[in-house]
Design a protein around this motif. Structure first.
Motif, PDB file in Angstrom:
ATOM      1  N   LEU A 103      -5.712   9.064 -13.009  1.00 52.08           N
ATOM      2  CA  LEU A 103      -4.560   8.182 -12.818  1.00 52.08           C
ATOM      3  C   LEU A 103      -3.387   8.989 -12.257  1.00 52.08           C
ATOM      4  O   LEU A 103      -2.684   8.538 -11.346  1.00 52.08           O
ATOM      5  CB  LEU A 103      -4.147   7.534 -14.153  1.00 52.08           C
ATOM      6  CG  LEU A 103      -4.985   6.359 -14.654  1.00 52.08           C
ATOM      7  CD1 LEU A 103      -4.587   5.983 -16.087  1.00 52.08           C
ATOM      8  CD2 LEU A 103      -4.824   5.131 -13.749  1.00 52.08           C
ATOM      9  N   SER A 104      -3.217  10.169 -12.808  1.00 51.83           N
ATOM     10  CA  SER A 104      -2.131  11.046 -12.374  1.00 51.83           C
ATOM     11  C   SER A 104      -2.236  11.379 -10.889  1.00 51.83           C
ATOM     12  O   SER A 104      -1.261  11.269 -10.139  1.00 51.83           O
ATOM     13  CB  SER A 104      -2.177  12.323 -13.216  1.00 51.83           C
ATOM     14  OG  SER A 104      -1.382  13.321 -12.627  1.00 51.83           O
ATOM     15  N   GLU A 105      -3.437  11.752 -10.456  1.00 52.97           N
ATOM     16  CA  GLU A 105      -3.636  12.076  -9.042  1.00 52.97           C
ATOM     17  C   GLU A 105      -3.317  10.901  -8.131  1.00 52.97           C
ATOM     18  O   GLU A 105      -2.708  11.046  -7.086  1.00 52.97           O
ATOM     19  CB  GLU A 105      -5.090  12.476  -8.789  1.00 52.97           C
ATOM     20  CG  GLU A 105      -5.337  13.963  -8.929  1.00 52.97           C
ATOM     21  CD  GLU A 105      -6.819  14.273  -8.837  1.00 52.97           C
ATOM     22  OE1 GLU A 105      -7.539  13.585  -8.081  1.00 52.97           O
ATOM     23  OE2 GLU A 105      -7.260  15.202  -9.550  1.00 52.97           O
ATOM     24  N   LYS A 106      -3.757   9.723  -8.560  1.00 56.09           N
ATOM     25  CA  LYS A 106      -3.599   8.558  -7.695  1.00 56.09           C
ATOM     26  C   LYS A 106      -2.183   8.000  -7.707  1.00 56.09           C
ATOM     27  O   LYS A 106      -1.758   7.363  -6.753  1.00 56.09           O
ATOM     28  CB  LYS A 106      -4.596   7.463  -8.094  1.00 56.09           C
ATOM     29  CG  LYS A 106      -6.029   7.809  -7.684  1.00 56.09           C
ATOM     30  CD  LYS A 106      -7.013   6.768  -8.183  1.00 56.09           C
ATOM     31  CE  LYS A 106      -8.451   7.225  -8.054  1.00 56.09           C
ATOM     32  NZ  LYS A 106      -8.917   7.298  -6.653  1.00 56.09           N
ATOM     33  N   LEU A 107      -1.452   8.194  -8.814  1.00 60.30           N
ATOM     34  CA  LEU A 107      -0.135   7.583  -8.937  1.00 60.30           C
ATOM     35  C   LEU A 107       1.016   8.555  -8.704  1.00 60.30           C
ATOM     36  O   LEU A 107       2.145   8.136  -8.459  1.00 60.30           O
ATOM     37  CB  LEU A 107       0.024   6.946 -10.324  1.00 60.30           C
ATOM     38  CG  LEU A 107      -0.797   5.684 -10.554  1.00 60.30           C
ATOM     39  CD1 LEU A 107      -0.829   5.338 -12.041  1.00 60.30           C
ATOM     40  CD2 LEU A 107      -0.223   4.511  -9.767  1.00 60.30           C
ATOM     41  N   GLY A 108       0.710   9.858  -8.822  1.00 63.78           N
ATOM     42  CA  GLY A 108       1.775  10.842  -8.638  1.00 63.78           C
ATOM     43  C   GLY A 108       2.661  11.009  -9.864  1.00 63.78           C
ATOM     44  O   GLY A 108       3.694  11.662  -9.785  1.00 63.78           O
ATOM     45  N   PHE A 109       2.297  10.393 -11.006  1.00 58.13           N
ATOM     46  CA  PHE A 109       3.003  10.688 -12.259  1.00 58.13           C
ATOM     47  C   PHE A 109       2.208  11.801 -12.947  1.00 58.13           C
ATOM     48  O   PHE A 109       1.016  11.964 -12.692  1.00 58.13           O
ATOM     49  CB  PHE A 109       3.048   9.480 -13.219  1.00 58.13           C
ATOM     50  CG  PHE A 109       3.444   8.177 -12.586  1.00 58.13           C
ATOM     51  CD1 PHE A 109       4.347   8.127 -11.535  1.00 58.13           C
ATOM     52  CD2 PHE A 109       2.919   6.969 -13.069  1.00 58.13           C
ATOM     53  CE1 PHE A 109       4.705   6.912 -10.957  1.00 58.13           C
ATOM     54  CE2 PHE A 109       3.272   5.764 -12.489  1.00 58.13           C
ATOM     55  CZ  PHE A 109       4.161   5.730 -11.435  1.00 58.13           C
ATOM     56  N   GLY A 112       0.809  -1.223   0.000  1.00 58.95           N
ATOM     57  CA  GLY A 112       0.000   0.000   0.000  1.00 58.95           C
ATOM     58  C   GLY A 112       0.841   1.271   0.000  1.00 58.95           C
ATOM     59  O   GLY A 112       2.014   1.244   0.359  1.00 58.95           O
ATOM     60  N   ASP A 113       0.221   2.369  -0.428  1.00 59.27           N
ATOM     61  CA  ASP A 113       0.895   3.658  -0.407  1.00 59.27           C
ATOM     62  C   ASP A 113       0.632   4.349   0.920  1.00 59.27           C
ATOM     63  O   ASP A 113      -0.488   4.304   1.439  1.00 59.27           O
ATOM     64  CB  ASP A 113       0.352   4.548  -1.528  1.00 59.27           C
ATOM     65  CG  ASP A 113       0.766   4.031  -2.887  1.00 59.27           C
ATOM     66  OD1 ASP A 113       1.930   3.620  -3.029  1.00 59.27           O
ATOM     67  OD2 ASP A 113      -0.082   4.010  -3.792  1.00 59.27           O
ATOM     68  N   ILE A 114       1.641   5.010   1.436  1.00 65.93           N
ATOM     69  CA  ILE A 114       1.490   5.807   2.652  1.00 65.93           C
ATOM     70  C   ILE A 114       1.445   7.263   2.237  1.00 65.93           C
ATOM     71  O   ILE A 114       2.338   7.751   1.550  1.00 65.93           O
ATOM     72  CB  ILE A 114       2.673   5.567   3.615  1.00 65.93           C
ATOM     73  CG1 ILE A 114       2.698   4.111   4.064  1.00 65.93           C
ATOM     74  CG2 ILE A 114       2.585   6.515   4.809  1.00 65.93           C
ATOM     75  CD1 ILE A 114       3.926   3.760   4.894  1.00 65.93           C
ATOM     76  N   ASN A 115       0.389   7.943   2.652  1.00 63.55           N
ATOM     77  CA  ASN A 115       0.273   9.357   2.353  1.00 63.55           C
ATOM     78  C   ASN A 115       0.202  10.125   3.661  1.00 63.55           C
ATOM     79  O   ASN A 115      -0.873  10.325   4.220  1.00 63.55           O
ATOM     80  CB  ASN A 115      -0.976   9.597   1.482  1.00 63.55           C
ATOM     81  CG  ASN A 115      -1.121  11.057   1.110  1.00 63.55           C
ATOM     82  OD1 ASN A 115      -0.191  11.850   1.300  1.00 63.55           O
ATOM     83  ND2 ASN A 115      -2.285  11.422   0.616  1.00 63.55           N
ATOM     84  N   ARG A 155      -1.360  -2.413 -10.320  1.00 65.08           N
ATOM     85  CA  ARG A 155      -1.840  -2.470  -8.942  1.00 65.08           C
ATOM     86  C   ARG A 155      -3.034  -1.538  -8.743  1.00 65.08           C
ATOM     87  O   ARG A 155      -4.050  -1.915  -8.157  1.00 65.08           O
ATOM     88  CB  ARG A 155      -0.692  -2.080  -7.998  1.00 65.08           C
ATOM     89  CG  ARG A 155      -1.034  -2.081  -6.544  1.00 65.08           C
ATOM     90  CD  ARG A 155       0.213  -2.172  -5.674  1.00 65.08           C
ATOM     91  NE  ARG A 155       1.089  -1.033  -5.807  1.00 65.08           N
ATOM     92  CZ  ARG A 155       1.013   0.072  -5.048  1.00 65.08           C
ATOM     93  NH1 ARG A 155       0.092   0.163  -4.120  1.00 65.08           N
ATOM     94  NH2 ARG A 155       1.873   1.066  -5.199  1.00 65.08           N
ATOM     95  N   LEU A 156      -2.920  -0.302  -9.252  1.00 66.73           N
ATOM     96  CA  LEU A 156      -4.015   0.656  -9.103  1.00 66.73           C
ATOM     97  C   LEU A 156      -5.260   0.180  -9.860  1.00 66.73           C
ATOM     98  O   LEU A 156      -6.380   0.221  -9.331  1.00 66.73           O
ATOM     99  CB  LEU A 156      -3.589   2.034  -9.620  1.00 66.73           C
ATOM    100  CG  LEU A 156      -4.710   3.087  -9.638  1.00 66.73           C
ATOM    101  CD1 LEU A 156      -5.249   3.347  -8.235  1.00 66.73           C
ATOM    102  CD2 LEU A 156      -4.217   4.390 -10.260  1.00 66.73           C
TER     103      LEU A 156
END
Lengths: 201, 201
Positions: free
Chosen positions: B30-36, A172-175, B12-13
């Motif tokens: 996708l960008s918001e959730k992945l940070g790319f 999981g991602d930690i935010n 994974r997402l």
């Protein structure tokens, strides 16, 4: 950041060389053993202030000590383990924490099977006493080896209790803004490996 | 190579979105959730042949299936585990191998304590029968979770027996020309983490 990822590789090689009583090494020899270019190596080591002398190479033990000091290995931070399942146990039993800049001071789990047992000389406590423990012992970092669905909540709670860094073994991602996070992504690594194997065929 | 490291993150997402019954997602989401960045995402997904429609986003299940197929997750390779200590056990008991493109078909160790026991439904065999096993079952990959000092020799032997890829959990380097190698560097990760924590103070 890329330099930082290379420093532990230098440190590991220099430790091995020191064990073999090698006293000096040139950037060309470092290059051969590490697979970085010699100019990359000279550049990396210059970033942290001119080790080595032209034509004489680097003194292994001095360079190792300097890099260890840059990495912070000369003063350990206190760390707890959250999650004493197989993975947590594996880390406790095999991992050279104290050589890597951390002292393990507490282990926490929710399973009655492991609470009260001892791992690597440290008693496993119930998650119920985590808050008290953090207030009194003030651990600075935590290994998160608990089920993925609890990782975000656990990191938020711990950060609120003063734990500022997380070595995250979950998927999981930690935010947590402000926290220092280092992820070990086993699933992603294995999928990347699977891809590389397809392409290698 | 950088794209490849991102693909498992998409996968994974998308798997998580599919479980939540999300059917479509835009590159911005996708960008918001992945940070790319969104443009990075569009570029990545174009590399593998134009998923998504302008203005409509991506179909979650189609994109997941395509990325899974690129990663090779739709056809598993056979894999063995060499080293059934705590770390090996942790992997066997917790790790979703078959969802990550591999079927675990054998476990090997040298300790009399574990030989003959069963881990995750698979019997642990003596290292003495490894050669016979490889000749008959032809495993394609191996997880190396044995002590560091044996990793190079073990990889050489296995490669000679047809095992072409290694997921390496030791702290040692594997030098086997032609082999596919994916390292999990726990010590390096922890040292990097230690460094980041110093700088964050």
């Amino acid at each position: 950041m890329a330099v930082i990822r290379r420093l532990p590789k230098y440190y590991r090689l220099l430790s091995a060389l020191e064990r073999k009583d090698t006293t000096r090494i040139s950037s060309h020899e470092l290059s051969e053993k590490l697979g970085f270019t010699a100019s990359q190596i000279r550049q990396d080591l210059n970033v942290f202030g001119g080790f080595g002398q032209q034509g004489y190479g680097y003194r292994v033990s001095d360079l190792k000590r300097e890099i260890g000091s840059i990495l912070g290995l000369d003063s350990n931070l206190s760390m707890i383990l959250v999650g004493a399942g197989n993975l947590g146990k594996a880390l406790i039993n095999h991992f050279p924490f104290w050589q890597s800049g951390f002292d393990l001071i507490g282990i926490f789990d929710v399973s009655e099977k492991v609470i009260g047992t001892t791992l690597g000389g440290i008693e496993v406590f119930s998650g119920a006493v985590l808050e008290d423990f953090c207030r009194t012992k003030k651990p600075e970092a935590a290994i998160l080896a608990l089920p993925t669905e609890f990782v975000q909540k656990s990191a938020e709670q711990l950060y609120g209790l003063g734990v500022k860094g997380f070595w995250n073994f979950t998927d999981g991602d930690i935010n947590v803004p402000g926290a220092c996070i280092e992820d070990i992504r086993l699933v992603e690594s294995l999928m990347t490996f699977r891809f590389m194997m397809s392409r290698a065929k």
